[in-house]
Every structure is written in structure tokens, then in C-alpha cells.
Design a protein around this motif. Structure first.
Motif, PDB file in Angstrom:
ATOM      1  N   GLU A  32      11.762  -5.323   0.960  1.00 19.92           N
ATOM      2  CA  GLU A  32      12.560  -4.353   1.699  1.00 19.92           C
ATOM      3  C   GLU A  32      13.730  -5.041   2.403  1.00 19.92           C
ATOM      4  N   TYR A  38      16.293  -6.445  -0.148  1.00 18.76           N
ATOM      5  CA  TYR A  38      17.101  -5.318  -0.631  1.00 18.76           C
ATOM      6  C   TYR A  38      18.138  -4.912   0.417  1.00 18.76           C
ATOM      7  N   GLY A  73       5.621  -4.274   4.678  1.00 18.73           N
ATOM      8  CA  GLY A  73       6.577  -4.381   3.574  1.00 18.73           C
ATOM      9  C   GLY A  73       5.933  -5.095   2.402  1.00 18.73           C
ATOM     10  N   TRP A  83      14.836  -5.724   9.867  1.00 26.08           N
ATOM     11  CA  TRP A  83      15.502  -4.564   9.266  1.00 26.08           C
ATOM     12  C   TRP A  83      16.120  -3.678  10.332  1.00 26.08           C
ATOM     13  N   PRO A 139      10.042   0.512   7.061  1.00 22.52           N
ATOM     14  CA  PRO A 139      10.120  -0.211   5.786  1.00 22.52           C
ATOM     15  C   PRO A 139       9.814   0.687   4.591  1.00 22.52           C
ATOM     16  N   ARG A 140       8.955   1.661   4.789  1.00 23.24           N
ATOM     17  CA  ARG A 140       8.632   2.570   3.672  1.00 23.24           C
ATOM     18  C   ARG A 140       9.876   3.332   3.215  1.00 23.24           C
ATOM     19  N   ILE A 195      12.916   2.266   3.360  1.00 21.80           N
ATOM     20  CA  ILE A 195      13.739   1.316   2.598  1.00 21.80           C
ATOM     21  C   ILE A 195      13.131   1.123   1.213  1.00 21.80           C
ATOM     22  N   TYR A 196      11.808   0.997   1.173  1.00 23.40           N
ATOM     23  CA  TYR A 196      11.132   0.761  -0.104  1.00 23.40           C
ATOM     24  C   TYR A 196      11.355   1.925  -1.073  1.00 23.40           C
ATOM     25  N   LEU A 214      14.666   1.561  -2.509  1.00 21.26           N
ATOM     26  CA  LEU A 214      14.609   0.402  -3.427  1.00 21.26           C
ATOM     27  C   LEU A 214      13.991   0.815  -4.767  1.00 21.26           C
TER      28      LEU A 214
END
Ligand code: SF4
Length: 763
Positions: A148, A151, A487, A513, A534-535, A537-538, A541
């Protein structure tokens, strides 16, 4: 030595009775009287093996660690680094508030507020870009971070800053392997899960100190050996795994491609080719065959400093195996011919048909925790997420759609990390945002690096300890350690796994982040960084990688938990993931792998009258990369507190040096002094210094800043050197117990000394 599998089975039975993910049940075997509130399932933060572990939490702090029995790779084992990693979380050296120099670089770093420091960074970056262009600001990122964050760094550079210059410290680590994978196989990932070692008849390890750099993988080698698998090891030093190898090839540093060409020559001579595989699944064989005709074992033996018979025996052993694996690491890759070296290893595997079956393949062992994922997420100079190419029109258009930007606003390729330093010296790069990297230990030719970093108009570092590099920064932002965030990372197998959060960052430290997103907002680009976890962002991604080579689209957080990790590519949520690559096709449009003829070219520096020895550098089991974390852990520092100069007893006798003497090693870049560790487990023409230390203890004061032409990785593993007995200890050694240090080193060498006496392969 064999693994006691009854212990595994007992542990596995116990593990099955617990609901690990609930995080409240005690794991097994490691007992203590501590009152533990939670056991948080996660993974080790260090090497690419990414062993499963529980962090033990009490009173809001991480107080210990236990290995996870249920993670299929480490099965309840941890190495000394993993077993002590938790001690970095509450470490008194943690950075807990932002620091800034006021009124000039000569002034000390002082405490400041987040509000002030983020405003200063945004204002200064904007003014530097207004005056010198957007590309005057660079982002230097890391690969020991989650996917994450990797990215996010790529997106931050290209969207928030609008600069083309983003690269990462994996350039110093994984880039030769990437080049070889992309040229020969079309996909940049290890071909096999590590468990495939248990199906191999022969494992050939070249330039990989498995026992010290990837300790838990050693147990797979032992289990394979128990099943009758043969082991060939090629390395200038008799590393721990070389002690028990069937054939140990102590080759000269920098001669790997000659050895591999020579082995292929023998395989052709002895009729050990897999002609069907070559015909049906590859292209380019005839040119490669013609090239290796020029590498008979007698010639190769002279180049590599080996006996011809040893090369023939190794080629026969590898070529006769029904299923064989080749593993490489930085020994083969940290060279100005690193990509070519990797390609010659792949040539050998292709010629014998060793792909796409259990126990048959080729892989590089990644050194950094997220060395695999970090090189896929779009933080490389020429890459977009999913291993997409920044100069490919389709890839650019797709990513711009996901990001919601115009294609004309997406910068093109920038400088690789190693070329950022000369660009800083030329004042082409004026400012740098650096995260999770310590080039003041890890880059070659340290004097030049220091001048370049000190000369920046603005140098911002985000880290959780004040590293040697952070000490030079104008602004230091306190970030989080792995235990303070969630992450994903991608292990050396290509298995996507997940870190879980155990505790909050200390004091005013923030998650990395969150820092990047807040900075993006202050740069006027907040609408592209509206992430609240983070989820979030994931999930973006995943969309970016959908349909790409490293396809994460089907890998959700939930699926990672359910399956204990998922191998990419995974194109849909129903897809189980892909542990073994190339079963049907290679990664090129026609599905075929590529042979490439590789001529052996010597290293950039070869021994001469002035510098008659070869210097090589590497890791020891007690430290991780630049040592910024492990040099703060008491147990690890007791074992390896300072660098040493490892040399063969013949070289020591020639130079009038005795075990424990202070020795000054000189190269064309500089000199450093450390105690001599006199052994028989290294080539007599070679010196070794571990590279985990900074300042006047840095091995990279000596190394050669010459780069591999395609990937720009430095030639850390070979340069010319001289060694003399020092008149005085260095300044840093005033309070050093040299004997204790050497004892620790000698304990590691006792076995090879005994074994080397009987080893006949050295010329
Ligand atoms: S350093 Fe590597 S081998 Fe050691 S415990 Fe951590 S992940 Fe496992």
C-alpha cells in the motif's frame, strides 16, 4: 542435520485447536508468565521470507513475539532477527515528534509541530518546483514497506508532486533479477513456491548466502537433502549451506556468467539437453548454443579459479536431475553484469527443461521484506502499478483512468535511484522526499553520496529511527514501524500476505500513508488521496493491477486471511492464486521463453599491482540491510557489533597480518579499518566485509559506483583492494572488545574451517 518433523506435527495439531485470528488465544510452546492481552497474527518485518509471527500485546505495548505454527512457510520457526524484531517497537530511539533545522543547514534539528513542518515542506517544494521545474524534486522510496505504501509513493510523486523522478532502494537489491526475469521469462517473480524444494532432485545455489540472509529457507534445504536431493553451492566464501553441499564451487567474485556458460557447455557435450522443451517452449537456442561453445571447462576453470573437473561434475549433477532448481541472490546480482548473470542462470534451466513442474525452476531470493511487492507497485523510475510500463500508451491510459487524471499530466520515466546522486550533484535535482531508506550506509562511494545529499536545497526524510541519512536531513518526519499499521507485502515466493496492526505509533509519530496523504492535501492534490485506511489504498491498487502481469485483482484482505496468503497472478476473486508459474506459458505474448547468448565480461575492476585483492561485501545473520533497526537490538549487537575484515590464512600470512590485528582496507574510493578475522572459508584472493554499518565503519566507503547498464545496480560484490596491518585502531574502536567480536565471528566459522581443509575444489 534433519528437521524433527514430529515437532511440526505436534505443533500443527495444537495449532488446529486455536482460533488464531481472534487474537486472544495463546499460541503454543513458547511459554512465559506474562499476562498477554492479545496475540496479533502478523509477519516478520525483515527479509523476503516474511515468516508468520504473533506479536504479544500487553498494556498497549508490544512486549514479545511468538512464531506462528499455522503459516505454511516458517512452521513455528524464527531466526534471531525475527525473534527480536519486536524490540524495535518500543525502542527508546524511536522518533516521536517532527524535527526541523531552522535558519540554515548548520543548525541542529529541533522539535517542531506537524502543522508547521508540513506547511514548510509543501511551501518549499512548490517554490523549488516553480523556480526549477517540477522534476527538480525527487522521491526516493523503499521496499521494506507494505504494498500500500509503495503504491502510494508512486502516486504521490507523479500526482501530488508531478515529478518524473521516483525510484526506490530496491534498485540496489532486486533490479538485476528483475532485468533477467523480464528479458528471459517475461514475468518478474520467482517461478516456484519454496515448498517446491521438497520435490527437487538437485538444488543449485549461486551467489546466495541462504543460511544467513534467509535463515528459515535453510530448513527446506535440509528437508530436501533428507529426501536425497543434491546440493551445489557456488560462492567465493564457504557459507553455512556450502558446508554440507555435495559440490562447493568457490568461484572468483564476478565470474558467474563464465561458470554458468561452462556448465551449459558440458550439458550440451554430455547430451543432457531437453530438446523437446527447447523446441516447443523457447526461442533463441541456436545463438546461445553457439556462444557457450566458446566456454569449455578448461577455459572457464581459469576464469573462475576452479578445477575443470568440479565444473564438469556440477554440470552433470544438475543436468542429470529429473527436477532441478536454481536460486540466486545478491552475490550474482550485485555486479555490473548482474542482469547477464541472471540470464545465464535462466539459460541453464531452460536448456534442461527445468520449468513449470514441481521442483523445477529458477528464482531469486529477495532480501528486503517486500522486495517482491515493492518492485511491482509503480514506485520504480519507469514503472506503473502492476509492473505496467510508464512509456506504454495503453498502460498510461489505464492508470490515468483509475487515478482520474489526464494522460498528459502523468510524468514519463525518471532517474533510477543510483543516478539521482549525480543529478543532485549537478543541481538538476534540488529537493528530495525520502522514506524508509538509508543510502548513507547502502549506496557505494559514501563520500560522494554525502556531498550530494548535503547539497540539496531541501532534504526531507521519513523514518522511525534517526538513521545516518536522516541525520543529514533538513526535516525528519517520525513514521511508523510495521507493527503499528496494517497492509500487505509480497514474499520472495510471490505470496501476498498481510501485516496486522498491534499498537498505535508512539508520541506524535504518524503512519506513513497518513503523512503522504496530508502532504498531498497541502500540495493541493487532496482529491486524489482521499484514503481513510490501508484497505482503501489496497482496493485502488487492486484496480490498478487488474489485467496486468502482477495481477492482484482477485486478492482481497479476507482471502489473504482465509488462505494464509495468495500467490499472484490472481485475476478474480474465485481464482485460487498461482503458486507455480510457467506450467503452460511463459510471460511473453507467444508464450515462449527467450534464450540470450551471454559472453563473459570481467568485472569493472580486476586485481592489479596496486590493488591485488578482490573485495566483496555482504550480510551476516544478525543484521538487516543498513542495520538501522538491528543495530539497536542488544542481542544482535552483542553478536555482531562492528564490521570485520574476513581473509584467508594464506593471504594473512602473506600480508603479515594475524587474527585480531587491525587492518586497513583500501580501494580507489577510500579506506576503512576493522579487525582481521582470519579463516580458511574464503578464497585466498578475496576479502569480505559485512556492509551493515555506517560512518567510518561503512564497507561502502570502498565499493565501486559502477552500474549495470540496463538496471543501474551498483557493483557491490567485486572491486580491487589492498589490505595492510594498521598501526593504530580507528577512532570508533576505542572502547571495542575486539576479542569478543572475533569470538562471535569465529563461532560462525569453526565448521567451515574444518571442512575447507578437505575441500578439493579450490584451485
Ligand atoms: S528475518 Fe527472514 S528468516 Fe528471519 S524471521 Fe524474519 S522473515 Fe524469517
Amino acid at each position: 542435520m534433519s528437521v524433527d518433523k514430529s515437532i511440526f506435527h505436534r505443533r500443527q495439531r495444537q495449532a488446529e485447536t486455536f482460533d488464531y485470528h481472534a487474537g486472544t488465544h495463546p499460541p503454543v510452546l513458547w511459554r512465559s508468565d506474562e499476562q498477554i492481552e492479545r496475540y496479533v497474527p502478523t509477519h516478520c518485518c525483515y527479509c523476503g521470507v516474511q515468516c508468520g509471527m504473533y506479536l504479544k500485546v500487553a498494556g498497549g505495548k508490544v512486549v514479545g513475539v511468538e512464531p506462528r505454527e499455522d503459516f505454511p512457510l516458517n512452521h513455528g520457526m524464527l531466526c534471531p532477527k525475527g525473534a527480536t524484531a519486536y524490540q524495535t517497537v518500543n525502542h527508546p530511539d524511536r522518533l516521536t515528534y517532527p524535527l526541523m533545522r531552522r535558519n540554515g543547514k548548520e543548525n541542529p534539528l529541533e522539535r517542531t509541530s506537524w502543522d508547521e513542518v508540513l506547511d514548510v515542506i509543501a511551501t518549499r517544494f512548490r517554490s523549488i518546483q516553480a523556480e526549477h521545474g517540477k522534476d527538480a524534486v525527487a522521491v526516493y522510496s523503499g521496499s521494506s514497506m507494505t504494498n500500500e505504501k509503495c503504491y502510494l509513493m508512486g502516486k504521490f510523486a507523479r500526482v501530488a508532486l508531478g515529478t518524473r523522478h521516483i525510484d526506490y532502494n530496491g534498485r540496489l537489491c532486486m533490479s538485476s533479477a528483475t532485468g533477467a526475469n523480464e528479458r528471459s521469462l517475461g514475468i518478474d517473480r520467482a517461478a516456484n513456491p519454496i515448498s517446491d524444494m521438497l520435490h527437487a532432485d538437485c538444488i543449485f545455489v549461486i551467489g546466495a548466502n541462504v543460511g544467513e540472509c534467509f535463515p528459515i529457507v535453510t530448513s527446506y534445504l535440509w528437508q530436501a537433502r533428507d529426501r536425497g536431493c543434491k546440493l551445489i553451492v557456488a560462492d567465493p566464501r564457504q557459507t553455512p549451506i556450502a558446508r554440507t553441499a555435495d559440490i562447493f564451487l568457490p568461484l572468483r567474485s564476478g565470474t558467474d556468467s563464465a561458470l554458468l556458460n561452462g556448465m551449459l557447455h558440458v550439458i550440451i557435450d554430455e547430451g543432457l539437453l531437453n530438446e523437446d522443451f527447447i523446441r516447443e517452449r523457447t526461442t533463441g537456442w541456436e545463438e546461445t548454443k553457439a556462444m557457450v561453445e566458446q566456454y569449455p571447462p578448461e577455459r572457464v576453470a581459469k576464469v573462475c579459479g576452479l578445477r575443470p573437473e568440479a565444473i564438469i561434475e556440477a554440470a552433470q549433477m544438475y543436468g542429470q536431475a529429473q527436477a532441478a532448481l536454481i536460486y540466486t541472490a545478491r552475490g550474482l546480482e550485485h555486479q555490473s553484469k548482474g542482469v547477464d548473470n541472471g540470464v545465464t542462470a535462466v539459460n541453464l534451466a531452460l536448456a534442461t527443461g527445468n520449468f513449470g513442474r514441481p521442483g523445477a525452476g529458477y528464482g531469486t531470493l529477495t532480501g528486503q521484506g517486500n522486495g517482491q511487492g515493492g518492485r511491482e507497485m509503480g514506485q520504480k523510475a519507469s514503472q506503473l502499478p502492476g509492473c505496467r510500463e510508464i512509456e506504454n500508451q495503453q498502460d498510461r491510459a489505464y492508470i490515468c483512468t483509475v487515478w482520474g487524471i489526464d494522460e498528459q499530466d502523468l510524468p514519463h520515466a525518471g532517474y533510477p535511484a543510483t543516478l539521482m546522486i549525480p543529478a543532485m550533484q549537478r543541481k538538476e535535482l534540488r529537493a528530495c522526499f525520502m522514506i524508509c531508506s538509508n543510502p548513507m550506509v547502502s549506496l557505494p562511494d559514501q563520500h560522494t553520496v554525502e556531498r550530494a545529499l548535503r547539497g540539496l536545497d531541501l532534504f526531507v526524510v521519513t523514518d522511525f529511527f534517526l538513521s545516518e541519512t536522516a541525520e543529514l536531513a533538513d526535516i525528519v518526519l517520525p513514521g511508523n514501524v510495521w507493527a503499528e499499521d496494517e497492509g500487505t507485502t509480497t514474499s520472495l515466493e510471490g505470496r501476498v500476505i498481510k501485516y496486522n496492526k498491534a499498537v498505535e505509533p508512539p508520541g506524535e509519530a504518524r503512519r506513513d500513508w497518513e503523512i503522504a496523504c496530508e502532504l498531498a492535501r497541502r500540495l493541493g492534490k487532496g482529491q486524489y488521496f482521499n484514503f481513510s485506511s490501508p484497505r482503501d489504498i489496497y482496493d485502488e491498487l487492486r484496480r490498478c493491477t487488474r489485467g496486468a502481469k502482477s495481477d492482484y485483482w482477485g486478492i482481497t484482505y479476507e482471502k489473504i486471511d482465509e488462505q494464509n496468503g495468495v500467490f499472484w497472478p490472481c485475476p478474480s476473486e474465485e481464482h485460487p492464486g498461482t503458486p507455480r508459474l510457467y506450467e503452460q506459458r511463459f510471460g511473453f505474448a507467444d508464450g515462449k521463453a527467450r534464450f540470450h547468448p551471454i559472453a563473459y565480461i570481467p568485472p569493472a575492476e580486476e586485481p592489479d599491482e596496486e590493488y591485488p585483492l578482490v573485495l566483496t561485501t555482504g550480510r551476516v545473520i544478525y543484521h538487516y540491510l543498513s542495520g538501522n533497526q538491528t543495530r539497536r537490538v542488544p542481542f544482535l549487537m552483542e553478536q555482531a557489533p562492528y564490521p570485520w575484515v574476513e581473509m584467508h590464512e594464506q593471504a594473512a600470512a602473506r600480508l603479515g597480518i594475524q587474527d585480531g590485528d587491525w587492518v586497513t582496507v583500501r580501494t580507489r574510493r577510500g579506506e576503512m579499518t576493522a579487525p582481521a578475522l582470519v579463516v580458511r572459508s574464503i578464497r585466498p584472493d578475496t576479502l569480505f566485509i559485512p556492509y551493515h554499518y555506517g560512518g567510518t565503519q561503512a564497507a561502502n566507503l570502498l565499493t565501486n559506483p559502477v552500474f549495470e547498464p540496463m538496471m543501474k545496480i551498483p557493483e557491490y560484490k567485486v572491486c580491487s583492494a589492498t589490505a595492510v596491518r594498521a598501526e593504530h585502531p580507528p577512532e570508533w574502536a576505542k572502547d571495542v572488545d575486539t576479542q569478543a567480536l572475533l569470538e562471535a565471528g569465529r563461532r560462525r566459522h569453526e565448521l567451515p574451517i574444518a571442512h575447507a581443509q578437505a575441500n578439493p575444489t579450490l584451485r
